[in-house]
Write an enzyme that holds these catalytic residues in place. Structure first.
Site, PDB file in Angstrom:
ATOM      1  N   CYS A 150       0.814  -1.230   0.000  1.00 24.64           N
ATOM      2  CA  CYS A 150       0.000   0.000   0.000  1.00 24.64           C
ATOM      3  C   CYS A 150       0.847   1.280   0.000  1.00 24.64           C
ATOM      4  O   CYS A 150       0.483   2.269  -0.643  1.00 24.64           O
ATOM      5  CB  CYS A 150      -0.959   0.001   1.179  1.00 24.64           C
ATOM      6  SG  CYS A 150      -0.227  -0.584   2.712  1.00 24.64           S
ATOM      7  N   HIS A 242      -2.428   6.626   3.683  1.00 28.40           N
ATOM      8  CA  HIS A 242      -0.993   6.762   3.943  1.00 28.40           C
ATOM      9  C   HIS A 242      -0.498   8.070   3.311  1.00 28.40           C
ATOM     10  O   HIS A 242      -0.680   8.297   2.109  1.00 28.40           O
ATOM     11  CB  HIS A 242      -0.220   5.591   3.313  1.00 28.40           C
ATOM     12  CG  HIS A 242      -0.479   4.264   3.968  1.00 28.40           C
ATOM     13  ND1 HIS A 242      -1.182   4.103   5.131  1.00 28.40           N
ATOM     14  CD2 HIS A 242      -0.092   3.013   3.591  1.00 28.40           C
ATOM     15  CE1 HIS A 242      -1.233   2.824   5.459  1.00 28.40           C
ATOM     16  NE2 HIS A 242      -0.583   2.137   4.543  1.00 28.40           N
TER      17      HIS A 242
HETATM   18  N1  LIG Z   1      -4.483  -3.503   5.351  1.00 25.20           N
HETATM   19  C1  LIG Z   1      -3.866  -2.917   4.309  1.00 25.20           C
HETATM   20  O1  LIG Z   1      -3.915  -1.687   4.124  1.00 25.20           O
HETATM   21  C2  LIG Z   1      -3.104  -3.751   3.313  1.00 25.20           C
HETATM   22  C3  LIG Z   1      -2.576  -3.105   2.209  1.00 25.20           C
HETATM   23  C4  LIG Z   1      -1.890  -3.832   1.243  1.00 25.20           C
HETATM   24  C5  LIG Z   1      -1.740  -5.189   1.408  1.00 25.20           C
HETATM   25  N2  LIG Z   1      -2.254  -5.829   2.507  1.00 25.20           N
HETATM   26  C6  LIG Z   1      -2.068  -7.279   2.598  1.00 25.20           C
HETATM   27  O2  LIG Z   1      -3.355  -7.896   2.431  1.00 25.20           O
HETATM   28  C7  LIG Z   1      -3.416  -9.097   3.207  1.00 25.20           C
HETATM   29  C8  LIG Z   1      -4.585  -9.013   4.176  1.00 25.20           C
HETATM   30  O3  LIG Z   1      -4.369  -7.953   5.091  1.00 25.20           O
HETATM   31  P1  LIG Z   1      -5.489  -7.477   6.127  1.00 25.20           P
HETATM   32  O4  LIG Z   1      -4.999  -6.163   6.605  1.00 25.20           O
HETATM   33  O5  LIG Z   1      -6.848  -7.580   5.522  1.00 25.20           O
HETATM   34  O6  LIG Z   1      -5.340  -8.628   7.283  1.00 25.20           O
HETATM   35  P2  LIG Z   1      -6.441  -9.088   8.362  1.00 25.20           P
HETATM   36  O7  LIG Z   1      -7.385  -8.004   8.684  1.00 25.20           O
HETATM   37  O8  LIG Z   1      -5.648  -9.690   9.455  1.00 25.20           O
HETATM   38  O9  LIG Z   1      -7.257 -10.275   7.593  1.00 25.20           O
HETATM   39  C9  LIG Z   1      -6.667 -11.533   7.297  1.00 25.20           C
HETATM   40  C10 LIG Z   1      -7.645 -12.441   6.558  1.00 25.20           C
HETATM   41  O10 LIG Z   1      -7.008 -13.691   6.290  1.00 25.20           O
HETATM   42  C11 LIG Z   1      -7.722 -14.753   6.937  1.00 25.20           C
HETATM   43  N3  LIG Z   1      -6.793 -15.753   7.471  1.00 25.20           N
HETATM   44  C12 LIG Z   1      -5.952 -15.634   8.536  1.00 25.20           C
HETATM   45  N4  LIG Z   1      -5.265 -16.798   8.737  1.00 25.20           N
HETATM   46  C13 LIG Z   1      -5.699 -17.648   7.791  1.00 25.20           C
HETATM   47  C14 LIG Z   1      -5.374 -18.998   7.464  1.00 25.20           C
HETATM   48  N5  LIG Z   1      -4.464 -19.705   8.178  1.00 25.20           N
HETATM   49  N6  LIG Z   1      -6.011 -19.585   6.424  1.00 25.20           N
HETATM   50  C15 LIG Z   1      -6.921 -18.891   5.716  1.00 25.20           C
HETATM   51  N7  LIG Z   1      -7.277 -17.611   5.954  1.00 25.20           N
HETATM   52  C16 LIG Z   1      -6.656 -16.993   6.977  1.00 25.20           C
HETATM   53  C17 LIG Z   1      -8.501 -14.091   8.044  1.00 25.20           C
HETATM   54  O11 LIG Z   1      -9.611 -14.919   8.380  1.00 25.20           O
HETATM   55  P3  LIG Z   1     -10.225 -14.975   9.885  1.00 25.20           P
HETATM   56  O12 LIG Z   1     -11.079 -13.751  10.029  1.00 25.20           O
HETATM   57  O13 LIG Z   1     -10.998 -16.228   9.872  1.00 25.20           O
HETATM   58  O14 LIG Z   1      -9.065 -14.981  10.830  1.00 25.20           O
HETATM   59  C18 LIG Z   1      -8.900 -12.776   7.363  1.00 25.20           C
HETATM   60  O15 LIG Z   1      -9.961 -13.012   6.479  1.00 25.20           O
HETATM   61  C19 LIG Z   1      -2.057  -9.225   3.912  1.00 25.20           C
HETATM   62  O16 LIG Z   1      -1.216 -10.071   3.149  1.00 25.20           O
HETATM   63  C20 LIG Z   1      -1.549  -7.795   3.942  1.00 25.20           C
HETATM   64  O17 LIG Z   1      -0.144  -7.726   4.017  1.00 25.20           O
HETATM   65  C21 LIG Z   1      -2.934  -5.138   3.457  1.00 25.20           C
END
Ligand SMILES: NC(=O)c1ccc[n+]([C@@H]2O[C@H](COP(=O)([O-])OP(=O)(O)OC[C@H]3O[C@@H](n4cnc5c(N)ncnc54)[C@H](OP(=O)(O)O)[C@@H]3O)[C@@H](O)[C@H]2O)c1
Length: 344
Positions: A150, A242
């Site tokens: 991001c 950001h």
């Molecule tokens: N947030 C941002 O601004 C942003 C920006 C760019 C990229 N990203 C990337 O996007 C991805 C998601 O980020 P996020 O911020 O949305 O994270 P998050 O809020 O922690 O969400 C994680 C998701 O993955 C699922 N998950 C966790 N462990 C799992 C497993 N073992 N098997 C299958 N599913 C699983 C979770 O399900 P449960 O609810 O069941 O735990 C939830 O749906 C990451 O790789 C992050 O680096 C994030």
């Protein structure tokens, strides 16, 4: 007919944004949502703990969350959007591609893999053709496309606009919102009245991904841009958006007016989620700001301002909504490009 799609990691911060964007999308129809084993088997409305400002889409709320496993995903869903933690993406995404699914992914695994396109559609749409190399090398019927981190997505459009002047040295300091850490990210005790001057792995991503994005694709491989690039990444107590301070020194002398014009003229695309103005350039001092400007172009534009000349090249601030342009919106835009280019 809309393309049926799935959302992997649909209950998280980025996954919920994907559901918000895809549910009303005219070209896509969400057929399945997945998450961790803890959420699998529950209705999406229970598992997701919806935290977005618009109501949970009713058509998706009653879907049963599936396991994140190729066996659990219907065969007639050709396109998957991934918001999985990178460790999970590393394990699951290649298996899905081998099983024939096309995956547009946010997760950081494989972003720098030589055969994997890392794409911002307005910046390097031609890199998508690296998928031919990927399919040849991996023997996949499916395909894996990544969008950048991001904070990288916030800066690279502005650097791309300046690239005709010959980028030599780039320095950047970020002020990144808490939603960038995901729902289970930083605690209130850590971030209120505070700035966290370290985000694990973020500086390395910001120092490597832009070189790939701005590199030349010759039909076989990407030659990364040769630029001297250093970043300092900081978590601040904003919710979304950001903000980044950038110094960009170029081979050819560049005035603040040149830089503003180049950014303002950076073309947008005609994809469904494309903003009408790719980079919104502010003339007035003190803009852009996260609270005021993160939703420019429905959260899909990049905002820039404070452009001035310094001894270290042109200096400016840029801003993008980290879960829209920086994550879910970036994946959706890549999905739209995949469809337009016939990969789905
Ligand atoms: N947030 C941002 O601004 C942003 C920006 C760019 C990229 N990203 C990337 O996007 C991805 C998601 O980020 P996020 O911020 O949305 O994270 P998050 O809020 O922690 O969400 C994680 C998701 O993955 C699922 N998950 C966790 N462990 C799992 C497993 N073992 N098997 C299958 N599913 C699983 C979770 O399900 P449960 O609810 O069941 O735990 C939830 O749906 C990451 O790789 C992050 O680096 C994030």
């Amino acid at each position: 007919m809309p393309v049926t799609v799935g959302v992997l990691g649909a209950t998280g911060a980025v996954g919920q944004r994907l559901v918000q964007l895809l549910a009303p999308h005219p070209d896509f129809e969400i057929a399945c949502v997945t998450a961790s084993d803890d959420s699998a088997g529950h209705a999406y409305r229970e598992a997701a703990k919806w935290r977005i400002e618009t109501p949970i889409p009713e058509a998706i709320a009653d879907l049963t969350v599936r396991e994140t496993d190729p066996e659990a995903i219907p065969e007639d869903v050709p396109l998957l959007f991934s918001a999985l933690p990178s460790a999970v993406g590393e394990r699951v995404e290649p298996a899905l591609c081998a099983a024939g699914y096309v995956v547009s992914s946010n997760a950081s695994n494989a972003r720098m893999a030589e055969d994997t396109p890392l794409v911002i559609p307005e910046v390097n749409p031609d890199h998508l053709d690296l998928l031919e190399v990927q399919r040849d090398e991996r023997g996949w019927d499916g395909a894996l496309v990544k969008n950048p981190n991001c904070s990288t997505i916030t800066m690279v459009p502005t650097l791309s606009a300046l690239s005709d002047f010959g980028l030599e040295t780039v320095r950047v300091a970020t002020m990144q919102a808490v939603s960038g850490a995901g729902y289970a990210g930083v605690t209130s005790m850590e971030i209120i009245d505070n700035v966290l001057p370290h985000i694990g792995g973020e500086e390395e991503k910001m120092e490597s991904e832009p070189k790939k994005l701005l590199g030349e694709f010759d039909g076989a491989e990407i030659d990364p841009l040769d630029v001297d690039l250093a970043a300092s990444c900081n978590r601040v107590a904003t919710l979304d958006g950001h903000l980044e301070s950038v110094w960009a020194d170029t081979r050819e002398a560049i005035t603040a007016a040149d830089a503003r014009a180049a950014m303002r003229d950076a073309p947008s695309l005609a994809l469904h989620s494309s903003p009408s103005q790719f980079i919104e350039v502010f003339e007035e001092p003190g803009r852009p700001q996260p609270r005021l400007d993160r939703l420019v172009g429905n959260g899909m534009s990049v905002a820039a301002g404070g452009v001035r000349e310094t001894d270290m090249g042109v200096q400016y601030d840029c801003l993008a909504h980290n879960t829209l342009r920086g994550a879910a919106g970036a994946s959706v835009l890549n999905g739209e490009l995949l469809v337009e280019k016939g990969w789905v």
